[in-house]
Structures are given as C-alpha cells and as structure tokens.
Design a protein around this motif. Structure first.
Motif, short mmCIF file in Angstrom:
data_model
loop_
_atom_site.label_atom_id
_atom_site.label_comp_id
_atom_site.label_asym_id
_atom_site.label_seq_id
_atom_site.Cartn_x
_atom_site.Cartn_y
_atom_site.Cartn_z
N ARG A 61 -3.90 -20.58 24.08
CA ARG A 61 -3.35 -19.50 23.26
C ARG A 61 -3.09 -18.27 24.11
O ARG A 61 -3.89 -17.95 24.98
N GLY A 62 -1.99 -17.63 23.82
CA GLY A 62 -1.64 -16.40 24.51
C GLY A 62 -1.59 -15.25 23.53
O GLY A 62 -0.88 -15.31 22.53
N LEU A 63 -2.37 -14.21 23.80
CA LEU A 63 -2.45 -13.05 22.91
C LEU A 63 -1.66 -11.89 23.49
O LEU A 63 -1.68 -11.65 24.69
N CYS A 64 -0.97 -11.17 22.59
CA CYS A 64 -0.30 -9.94 23.00
C CYS A 64 -0.58 -8.88 21.94
O CYS A 64 -0.39 -9.13 20.74
N GLU A 65 -1.04 -7.72 22.36
CA GLU A 65 -1.32 -6.60 21.45
C GLU A 65 -0.66 -5.34 22.00
O GLU A 65 -0.65 -5.11 23.20
N LYS A 66 -0.12 -4.55 21.09
CA LYS A 66 0.48 -3.27 21.47
C LYS A 66 0.08 -2.20 20.46
O LYS A 66 -0.06 -2.48 19.27
N GLU A 67 -0.08 -0.99 20.95
CA GLU A 67 -0.29 0.17 20.09
C GLU A 67 1.02 0.93 19.97
O GLU A 67 1.65 1.25 20.98
N VAL A 68 1.43 1.19 18.74
CA VAL A 68 2.70 1.87 18.50
C VAL A 68 2.49 2.97 17.46
O VAL A 68 1.63 2.84 16.58
N PRO A 69 3.25 4.05 17.53
CA PRO A 69 3.14 5.09 16.50
C PRO A 69 3.87 4.66 15.24
O PRO A 69 4.93 4.03 15.30
N ALA A 70 3.31 4.98 14.09
CA ALA A 70 3.99 4.71 12.82
C ALA A 70 5.30 5.49 12.81
O ALA A 70 5.40 6.57 13.40
N ASP A 71 6.32 4.94 12.15
CA ASP A 71 7.62 5.62 12.13
C ASP A 71 8.07 5.99 10.71
O ASP A 71 9.17 6.50 10.52
N ARG A 72 7.22 5.73 9.71
CA ARG A 72 7.51 6.18 8.35
C ARG A 72 6.20 6.29 7.58
O ARG A 72 5.23 5.58 7.88
N VAL A 73 6.19 7.19 6.61
CA VAL A 73 5.02 7.32 5.75
C VAL A 73 5.49 7.37 4.30
O VAL A 73 6.49 8.01 3.98
N VAL A 74 4.77 6.65 3.45
CA VAL A 74 4.99 6.70 2.01
C VAL A 74 3.78 7.44 1.43
O VAL A 74 2.66 6.92 1.44
N TRP A 75 4.03 8.64 0.94
CA TRP A 75 2.96 9.53 0.47
C TRP A 75 3.02 9.59 -1.06
O TRP A 75 3.97 10.13 -1.62
N ARG A 76 2.01 9.05 -1.72
CA ARG A 76 1.97 9.01 -3.18
C ARG A 76 1.03 10.09 -3.71
O ARG A 76 -0.15 10.13 -3.34
N ILE A 77 1.56 10.93 -4.59
CA ILE A 77 0.79 12.01 -5.21
C ILE A 77 0.68 11.67 -6.69
O ILE A 77 1.69 11.66 -7.41
N SER A 78 -0.53 11.39 -7.17
CA SER A 78 -0.72 10.92 -8.54
C SER A 78 -1.62 11.86 -9.33
O SER A 78 -2.53 12.47 -8.77
N TYR A 79 -1.35 11.91 -10.62
CA TYR A 79 -2.21 12.70 -11.50
C TYR A 79 -2.12 12.14 -12.91
O TYR A 79 -1.22 11.33 -13.23
N SER A 80 -3.01 12.56 -13.77
CA SER A 80 -2.98 12.15 -15.18
C SER A 80 -3.25 13.37 -16.06
O SER A 80 -3.91 14.32 -15.65
N GLU A 81 -2.71 13.31 -17.27
CA GLU A 81 -2.90 14.38 -18.25
C GLU A 81 -3.19 13.75 -19.61
O GLU A 81 -2.78 12.61 -19.88
N LYS A 82 -3.88 14.51 -20.47
CA LYS A 82 -4.21 14.05 -21.83
C LYS A 82 -3.84 15.12 -22.84
O LYS A 82 -3.88 16.32 -22.54
N ASP A 83 -3.50 14.67 -24.06
CA ASP A 83 -3.18 15.61 -25.13
C ASP A 83 -3.16 14.85 -26.46
O ASP A 83 -3.00 13.63 -26.47
N ASN A 84 -3.33 15.57 -27.53
CA ASN A 84 -3.24 14.95 -28.85
C ASN A 84 -1.82 14.99 -29.40
O ASN A 84 -1.52 14.34 -30.41
N SER A 85 -0.96 15.74 -28.75
CA SER A 85 0.45 15.78 -29.13
C SER A 85 1.27 15.10 -28.05
O SER A 85 1.25 15.53 -26.88
N LEU A 86 1.99 14.06 -28.40
CA LEU A 86 2.80 13.35 -27.42
C LEU A 86 3.91 14.25 -26.88
O LEU A 86 4.23 14.21 -25.69
N ALA A 87 4.49 15.07 -27.75
CA ALA A 87 5.56 15.97 -27.31
C ALA A 87 5.03 16.99 -26.31
O ALA A 87 5.67 17.26 -25.27
N ASP A 88 3.86 17.54 -26.60
CA ASP A 88 3.27 18.51 -25.67
C ASP A 88 2.90 17.86 -24.35
O ASP A 88 3.02 18.48 -23.28
#
Length: 229
Positions: free
Chosen positions: A40-67
């Motif tokens: 078996r022949g192994l090859c490994e390389k270190e490379v810089p990431a070239d894109r990021v997917v940044w997810r910003i999540s939150y939740s909210e609650k209310d008794n009025s759906l419209a609000d």
C-alpha cells in the motif's frame, strides 16, 4: 536395419529429454508468476480550506402566529444587515425558509405550554472569505443578543479543489507503494516485476484537528500487487 532402429531410438530419447527440459522451464516460469507482493502506498497533504458555509440559527416562540412571523422577518432583516455591513455580498447571504410548529398538536398537556407556536430559522453564508467569517464568529452571537436575538452559529470549512491535486497525489501514492515493494523484495532476495493489479482507495478530506477546521488533511491509499522475480 539395426542402424536405423538405433538412430530412431536415439532421436526418441533426445526428443523426450528436450521435452522434459521444456516442461521444467515452463513449470518454473509459471511458478514465478505465482509469487507476488501486495503493498500500500499512502499520500497525505495539508491544504487550506477554500470555502466556508456559515449557518446562523435561532428560534422564536409566540402565542400569535402573525406576531411570530413578524418577529422572524425582523430578526432576519437584522442578521442580514449585520452581515452585509460586515462585508459579505448579497449573493453570499441566503435566508432559508422558516419552519413553524404548533406545539398544541403534539402535547398531551397544553396547559403547561407557555407559547403555542415556535419557529426555527437559519441564515446561511456561502463564502470564500474565510478570514471575515473567523473574525465575525468571535462577536456575532453577542451582537445579536444585544438585538434580542438568541442565535448560535456553526462554520463548515470545506475544500473544493480536490480535483486539482488528485493526479499528483495518486502518482505519489504509487511511488510510495513501489518503494515499499522494493524494500520487501530486497529483504526477500528477489526482484520486483510487472504490476499485476492496482486499486485506488477513496480520497478522504478531514479537519487537520478540532482547533483548525480551516486547514484540511487530504488522504488517499493505493493498493498495488507486483510480480516477484
């Protein structure tokens, strides 16, 4: 007549002898093809990431759906403006579709539910500006809390340039496999012959470690079988 029989007899003996020698050589040749080594022949390389997917999540609650819908729209506008003011372009910022949940539909005791409706929302940044993401990550959640938004974020650093480095990595893994085969042959007092089979493993892309997700480790293993002489 006797002379002729003698010659014929000698010819038969010689033919049998030659045939026997040929069979011995053939057996030895065939046997040599049974001797192989798989490495078996192994090859490994270190490379810089070239894109990021940044997810910003939150939740909210209310008794009025419209609000609740109004609150979600307000929060989205605040988050998008914050990201745009920081330097991200309109194309890089995507607002997902909020999911709404009527908590009364699955609760066995609605009297214990303070808010009937809940909404979950994610705003996602797709960008190659890794430095800007890393800078904003340090202050984003605090800045949003000051705007009455309790959010959490996760940055998925990716490497999309795999096809550019595949050929060189495959070549290096084959070279390392040949080096291992040569070492085996040296220790077994034999020589490496032609390649019999070869199979390439999957390319694996992982974080270098948990503290540096912006640096990736790319890995591939090639398995090669050689004939031995």
């Amino acid at each position: 007549m006797k002379g002729s029989n003698y010659i014929v007899g000698i010819s038969i003996v010689l033919a049998a002898l030659v045939l026997g020698l040929m069979m011995v050589c053939t057996v030895k040749t065939l046997k040599s093809y049974d001797d192989t080594v798989k490495v078996r022949g192994l090859c490994e390389k270190e490379v810089p990431a070239d894109r990021v997917v940044w997810r910003i999540s939150y939740s909210e609650k209310d008794n009025s759906l419209a609000d609740l819908r109004t609150t979600i729209r307000r929060n989205n506008d605040i988050i998008v403006k914050h990201l745009r003011d920081a330097g991200f372009t309109e194309d890089e910022v995507k607002v997902g579709t909020a999911s709404y949940d009527d908590r009364y539909t699955w609760s066995n005791n609605v009297s214990q539910i303070t808010f009937r409706y809940q909404a979950n929302q994610t705003v996602t940044v797709f960008t190659k500006n890794l430095d800007l993401v890393r800078k904003l990550q340090q202050t984003l959640e605090t800045d949003l809390v000051n705007q009455n938004i309790l959010a959490n974020s996760y940055a998925d650093y990716q490497y999309l340039g795999l096809n550019d480095i595949k050929p060189s990595m495959i070549a290096e893994s084959l070279e390392n496999a040949r080096t291992a085969a040569d070492e085996f042959a040296k220790n077994s007092h034999s020589r490496i012959g032609k390649m019999r089979t070869a199979s390439q493993g999957y390319f694996e892309v992982e974080d270098l470690d948990e503290n540096t997700p912006q640096v990736k480790k790319v890995r591939v293993v090639t398995t090669v079988e050689y004939y031995l002489k």
